[in-house]
Motif scaffolding. Structure first.
Motif, PDB file in Angstrom:
ATOM      1  N   UNK A 199       0.817  -1.247   0.043  1.00 44.93           N
ATOM      2  CA  UNK A 199       0.016   0.091  -0.049  1.00 44.93           C
ATOM      3  C   UNK A 199       0.857   1.212   0.037  1.00 44.93           C
ATOM      4  N   UNK A 200       0.458   2.046  -0.915  1.00 49.60           N
ATOM      5  CA  UNK A 200       1.325   3.480  -1.046  1.00 49.60           C
ATOM      6  C   UNK A 200       1.276   3.936   0.131  1.00 49.60           C
ATOM      7  N   UNK A 201       1.919   4.536   1.086  1.00 49.58           N
ATOM      8  CA  UNK A 201       2.110   5.376   2.179  1.00 49.58           C
ATOM      9  C   UNK A 201       1.458   6.941   1.859  1.00 49.58           C
ATOM     10  N   UNK A 202       1.986   7.357   0.691  1.00 56.68           N
ATOM     11  CA  UNK A 202       1.609   8.665   0.467  1.00 56.68           C
ATOM     12  C   UNK A 202       0.074   8.817   0.398  1.00 56.68           C
ATOM     13  N   UNK A 203      -0.608   7.868   0.048  1.00 53.27           N
ATOM     14  CA  UNK A 203      -1.963   7.965  -0.059  1.00 53.27           C
ATOM     15  C   UNK A 203      -2.771   8.145   1.321  1.00 53.27           C
ATOM     16  N   UNK A 204      -1.950   7.879   2.421  1.00 54.81           N
ATOM     17  CA  UNK A 204      -2.334   8.120   3.988  1.00 54.81           C
ATOM     18  C   UNK A 204      -3.688   7.616   3.966  1.00 54.81           C
ATOM     19  N   UNK A 205      -3.947   6.300   3.702  1.00 55.12           N
ATOM     20  CA  UNK A 205      -5.326   5.595   4.068  1.00 55.12           C
ATOM     21  C   UNK A 205      -5.359   5.391   5.317  1.00 55.12           C
ATOM     22  N   UNK A 206      -6.457   5.665   6.135  1.00 54.16           N
ATOM     23  CA  UNK A 206      -6.834   5.515   7.530  1.00 54.16           C
ATOM     24  C   UNK A 206      -6.414   4.104   8.004  1.00 54.16           C
ATOM     25  N   UNK A 207      -6.693   3.165   7.127  1.00 52.22           N
ATOM     26  CA  UNK A 207      -6.391   1.601   7.855  1.00 52.22           C
ATOM     27  C   UNK A 207      -4.929   1.376   7.949  1.00 52.22           C
ATOM     28  N   UNK A 208      -4.250   2.166   6.975  1.00 55.46           N
ATOM     29  CA  UNK A 208      -2.748   1.773   7.107  1.00 55.46           C
ATOM     30  C   UNK A 208      -2.198   2.765   8.163  1.00 55.46           C
ATOM     31  N   UNK A 209      -2.506   3.908   8.263  1.00 54.86           N
ATOM     32  CA  UNK A 209      -2.111   4.865   9.190  1.00 54.86           C
ATOM     33  C   UNK A 209      -2.176   4.255  10.622  1.00 54.86           C
ATOM     34  N   UNK A 210      -3.389   3.668  10.845  1.00 58.00           N
ATOM     35  CA  UNK A 210      -3.390   3.008  12.138  1.00 58.00           C
ATOM     36  C   UNK A 210      -2.507   1.806  12.666  1.00 58.00           C
ATOM     37  N   UNK A 211      -1.935   1.393  11.436  1.00 54.59           N
ATOM     38  CA  UNK A 211      -0.653   0.419  11.658  1.00 54.59           C
ATOM     39  C   UNK A 211       0.733   0.899  11.643  1.00 54.59           C
ATOM     40  N   UNK A 212       0.881   2.302  11.791  1.00 53.46           N
ATOM     41  CA  UNK A 212       2.051   3.061  11.842  1.00 53.46           C
ATOM     42  C   UNK A 212       1.938   4.051  12.940  1.00 53.46           C
ATOM     43  N   UNK A 213       3.142   4.230  13.511  1.00 49.92           N
ATOM     44  CA  UNK A 213       3.481   4.989  14.448  1.00 49.92           C
ATOM     45  C   UNK A 213       4.675   5.707  14.265  1.00 49.92           C
ATOM     46  N   UNK A 214       4.869   7.198  14.006  1.00 51.43           N
ATOM     47  CA  UNK A 214       6.106   7.822  13.938  1.00 51.43           C
ATOM     48  C   UNK A 214       6.247   8.785  15.051  1.00 51.43           C
ATOM     49  N   UNK A 215       7.360   8.547  15.651  1.00 52.18           N
ATOM     50  CA  UNK A 215       7.602   9.437  16.733  1.00 52.18           C
ATOM     51  C   UNK A 215       8.960  10.364  16.530  1.00 52.18           C
TER      52      UNK A 215
END
Length: 281
Positions: A64-80
């Motif tokens: 999944x392309x991260x630049x599309x910022x799909x909510x289902x993908x963002x929920x599996x990523x944490x950037x600190x």
């Protein structure tokens, strides 16, 4: 899991930082991202998690392309980030507004991490010291239990006991379904945690290797006299020469990540040529 494919990125009116960069990361590892100041470590991380948009190529997580910022993908990523935004809320209010975005958030784990870091729960976050704020955000990041956890300079702002506690807590949080990426200048703070190293230099990934594979081919140690001549790289010190040497005998040694980094970014190229010949780069 994570793929950066032919990725090119540059800021407006500036030369490209990356031009056709490729990188693959897998779950079950703690990657240490090393590079000089200004080498683009933070920029690379932001491309990885979809906070920057490449000029060419793409960054994907499980395809999944991260630049599309799909909510289902963002929920599996944490950037600190190195300096995270701290809202004027109590811990309880922060959890109520933020944790629902992460379905795998574990409140019990979070409470345990706060206790381990000795961070008070009831105070307004902006009233905490900078070190306590950082520890609060680290605790929250770990408790989200995301598939990808990216931390930019996580030990900056922590005192010595807190750094030791961070190492202990992070080690306990790792599992085979999670990928952790740590960008750091403080190599010695994290060298016991990192199992794979990435060296970013001159816009390219100069080295990506698992440390257990690396130490089968090279060893780290202090040498003197004629033994210095056999070194792939060495730095003079008061107790002899700190060196990286060929390891045909497969002698076990503890990696010196600072020495490894200096060897990779040196102009000689001797170490990289040796590793390329051994086919472990």
């Amino acid at each position: 899991m994570i793929r950066l494919t032919d990725l090119s990125f540059g800021y407006r009116n500036q030369p490209l930082l990356f031009n056709g960069l490729n990188l693959s990361l897998e779950t079950g590892h703690i990657y240490g991202l090393l590079g000089k100041n200004g080498s683009g470590k933070t920029t690379l991380l932001k491309n990885m998690v979809g906070l920057h948009y490449p000029k060419a190529g793409r960054a994907t997580i499980d395809g999944v392309d991260t630049a599309k910022r799909r909510p289902d993908l963002l929920s599996r990523i944490f950037f600190l980030p190195e300096e995270p935004y701290i809202p004027d809320h109590t811990a309880k209010a922060f959890l109520e507004t933020t944790s629902p975005f992460y379905p795998t958030f574990d409140r019990e784990l979070f409470n345990g991490y706060l206790a381990a870091f000795d961070v008070p729960e009831r105070r307004v976050l902006t009233k905490l010291s900078l070190g306590q704020q950082k520890k609060f955000m680290i605790a929250f990041a770990l408790a989200c239990r995301t598939k990808l956890l990216v931390m930019d300079e996580p030990t900056n702002g922590l005192d010595i006991p807190s750094k030791a506690q961070f190492r202990k807590v992070l080690a306990s949080a790792v599992d085979e379904d999670c990928c952790i990426v740590l960008s750091t200048h403080q190599v010695r703070d994290l060298d016991n945690l990192i199992d794979s190293v990435i060296v970013l230099h001159d816009g390219t990934v100069k080295l990506q290797v698992q440390l257990d594979q690396l130490t089968e081919q090279i060893r780290f140690g202090n040498v003197s006299g004629t033994a210095v001549a056999s070194a792939l790289y060495g730095e003079a010190a008061f107790d002899g020469t700190h060196a990286i040497l060929p390891n045909p005998e497969r002698i076990s040694s503890k990696p010196d990540l600072e020495l490894l980094f200096n060897a990779v970014v040196s102009d000689s190229g001797i170490l990289l040529n040796y590793l390329a010949k051994e086919e472990i780069r």
